[in-house]
Each structure stands twice: as structure tokens, then as C-alpha cells.
Design a protein around this motif. Structure first.
Motif, PDB file in Angstrom:
ATOM      1  N   VAL A 101       0.458  10.073  -1.304  1.00  0.00           N
ATOM      2  CA  VAL A 101      -0.119   8.728  -1.241  1.00  0.00           C
ATOM      3  C   VAL A 101       0.937   7.721  -0.776  1.00  0.00           C
ATOM      4  CG1 VAL A 101      -1.071   6.835  -2.615  1.00  0.00           C
ATOM      5  CG2 VAL A 101      -1.922   9.152  -2.942  1.00  0.00           C
ATOM      6  N   GLY A 102       2.142   7.852  -1.289  1.00  0.00           N
ATOM      7  CA  GLY A 102       3.216   6.949  -0.882  1.00  0.00           C
ATOM      8  C   GLY A 102       3.563   7.081   0.591  1.00  0.00           C
ATOM      9  N   LEU A 103       3.631   8.318   1.077  1.00  0.00           N
ATOM     10  CA  LEU A 103       3.943   8.543   2.492  1.00  0.00           C
ATOM     11  C   LEU A 103       2.854   7.979   3.391  1.00  0.00           C
ATOM     12  CD1 LEU A 103       5.307  12.210   2.289  1.00  0.00           C
ATOM     13  CD2 LEU A 103       6.634  10.143   2.798  1.00  0.00           C
ATOM     14  N   VAL A 104       1.601   8.208   3.005  1.00  0.00           N
ATOM     15  CA  VAL A 104       0.484   7.698   3.805  1.00  0.00           C
ATOM     16  C   VAL A 104       0.477   6.174   3.791  1.00  0.00           C
ATOM     17  CG1 VAL A 104      -2.030   7.523   3.916  1.00  0.00           C
ATOM     18  CG2 VAL A 104      -0.947   9.754   3.568  1.00  0.00           C
ATOM     19  N   TYR A 105       0.712   5.583   2.634  1.00  0.00           N
ATOM     20  CA  TYR A 105       0.693   4.124   2.511  1.00  0.00           C
ATOM     21  C   TYR A 105       1.754   3.472   3.389  1.00  0.00           C
ATOM     22  CZ  TYR A 105       0.956  -0.520   0.395  1.00  0.00           C
ATOM     23  OH  TYR A 105       0.972  -1.881   0.201  1.00  0.00           O
ATOM     24  N   THR A 106       2.921   4.090   3.488  1.00  0.00           N
ATOM     25  CA  THR A 106       4.004   3.520   4.298  1.00  0.00           C
ATOM     26  C   THR A 106       3.874   3.859   5.782  1.00  0.00           C
ATOM     27  OG1 THR A 106       5.407   5.477   3.885  1.00  0.00           O
ATOM     28  CG2 THR A 106       5.610   3.611   2.357  1.00  0.00           C
TER      29      THR A 106
END
Length: 202
Positions: A101-106
Motif C-alpha cells: 500500500v505504501g509503495l502504491v501510494y507513493t
């Protein structure tokens, strides 16, 4: 009192599986799901629709199975000991989920794949743009992208990435002079420098 009298009856097979930690099946499924999601978000317009659909079904099944097993382990006294003993294996799925989720969000999956491929994409774009006539080009890989519909445009070049989108096709346009001219059923979104995401609308 004898050991036989105090010994607890063996647990049913299903119960033993449910209170056991994630292992050879569930954790690889979580990793596979993470790879599907990261691949989807690394492509302009997203990955192939069948793969996305498989990822959604796999994600739903993984969440249901992990949650059910965790709740069974949490509610049973003999399961809570297993949760403490195998906490690392239980934590793997949520940690991987939060990381994805963090990778996708950034936007890192797209940025990283494009950065690794940019030099190869630009080399191809310069070659196509320098041609006197708009000739046909075979489908080919450039960097980490499988390309199709490779063609010269005014002041640059563009190409679709195979398997992206659902009805619309997506790819890249290289246009050092600014945004490529408008065309019917076509859209461009600026990435950086001379690069644009090319949307070939259905």
C-alpha cells in the motif's frame, strides 16, 4: 492421576490447520498477490485485465482465510500460544500488505520501472523519430516494457505497452517539443521532461 487421564484428546485436523501459523500455501499466495499489485501499478493504465481480476479474487480469498485463521487462534487458548510462538509468520502478511500500500501510494512501482527503462525507451524513440517516413516496427521490449504500435509522430515517437488497460490502450509518447498534438481518441498525460503517458482510447 495417570498421564492418560490428563491427556487432552487430539485436535481435529481442520482445527489444527486453522490455529496453525501461515505456511507453505498462504504466505506464497500473499507474495504472489503483492507482485500482481506492484506489476499493475508499474504499468501505464494498469496491467492486463484478467491478471487484475485474478489478483482481486486472490486478495479477497487471502484476507478471508488469514482473518479466519487468526480469529480462531486468538479465541482458542491453545491457539494463542501458537500466535505468540509464531508471531513472525503471522505478521508477514500484514507487513507485506502495508508495504505494498505504501509503495502504491507513493507511486514508486511506476517511477522505478520507468526509470530503469527510460534510457532504452529514449533510444528507441530517437530512432523512430529520426525516420523520414512512418514505417512499421515489430513488437519489441525496451527496458522492462513490452511495446507494440511503435510509430513516429510529429516531433517525436510513441508506443503502446502490450497488455495494459481494459478497453483503452496505454503507452508512452516522447515529444521534446512539448505535448503532442491532439488527435481523436487520444490523450496525453505529462510524466517529466519529454515524456508523456499516451492513452489510445477505444
Amino acid at each position: 492421576m495417570s498421564d492418560d487421564a490428563t491427556a487432552q484428546p487430539p485436535l481435529p485436523e481442520l482445527t489444527r490447520i486453522l490455529i496453525g501459523p501461515p505456511g507453505k500455501v498462504l504466505l506464497p499466495l500473499v507474495v504472489l498477490l503483492a507482485l500482481i499489485i506492484l506489476n499493475h501499478w508499474s504499468l501505464p493504465g494498469g496491467g492486463p485485465f484478467p491478471l487484475v481480476l485474478m489478483g482481486l479474487l486472490l486478495g479477497l480469498a487471502t484476507v478471508v482465510v488469514w482473518t479466519a485463521r487468526f480469529l480462531v487462534g486468538l479465541l482458542r487458548s491453545d491457539g494463542r500460544a501458537g500466535l505468540r510462538r509464531h508471531w513472525l509468520r503471522w505478521a508477514c502478511a500484514p507487513v507485506i500488505g502495508v508495504a505494498v500500500v505504501g509503495l502504491v501510494y507513493t507511486g514508486l512501482p511506476f517511477a522505478a520501472r520507468f526509470a530503469f527503462s527510460e534510457a532504452s525507451l529514449e533510444q528507441l524513440a530517437r530512432t523512430v523519430a529520426s525516420e523520414d517516413e512512418a514505417g512499421g516496427h515489430d513488437d519489441q521490449w525496451a527496458g522492462l516494457y513490452p511495446l507494440t504500435s511503435i510509430e513516429r509522430i510529429e516531433g517525436g515517437a510513441r508506443f503502446l505497452v502490450s497488455g495494459t488497460g481494459f478497453l483503452d490502450g496505454y503507452g508512452f509518447a516522447w515529444s521534446p517539443g512539448g505535448e503532442p498534438p491532439d488527435e481523436s481518441h487520444t490523450g496525453y498525460t505529462h510524466i517529466r521532461g519529454p515524456w508523456y503517458v499516451w492513452e489510445s482510447r477505444f
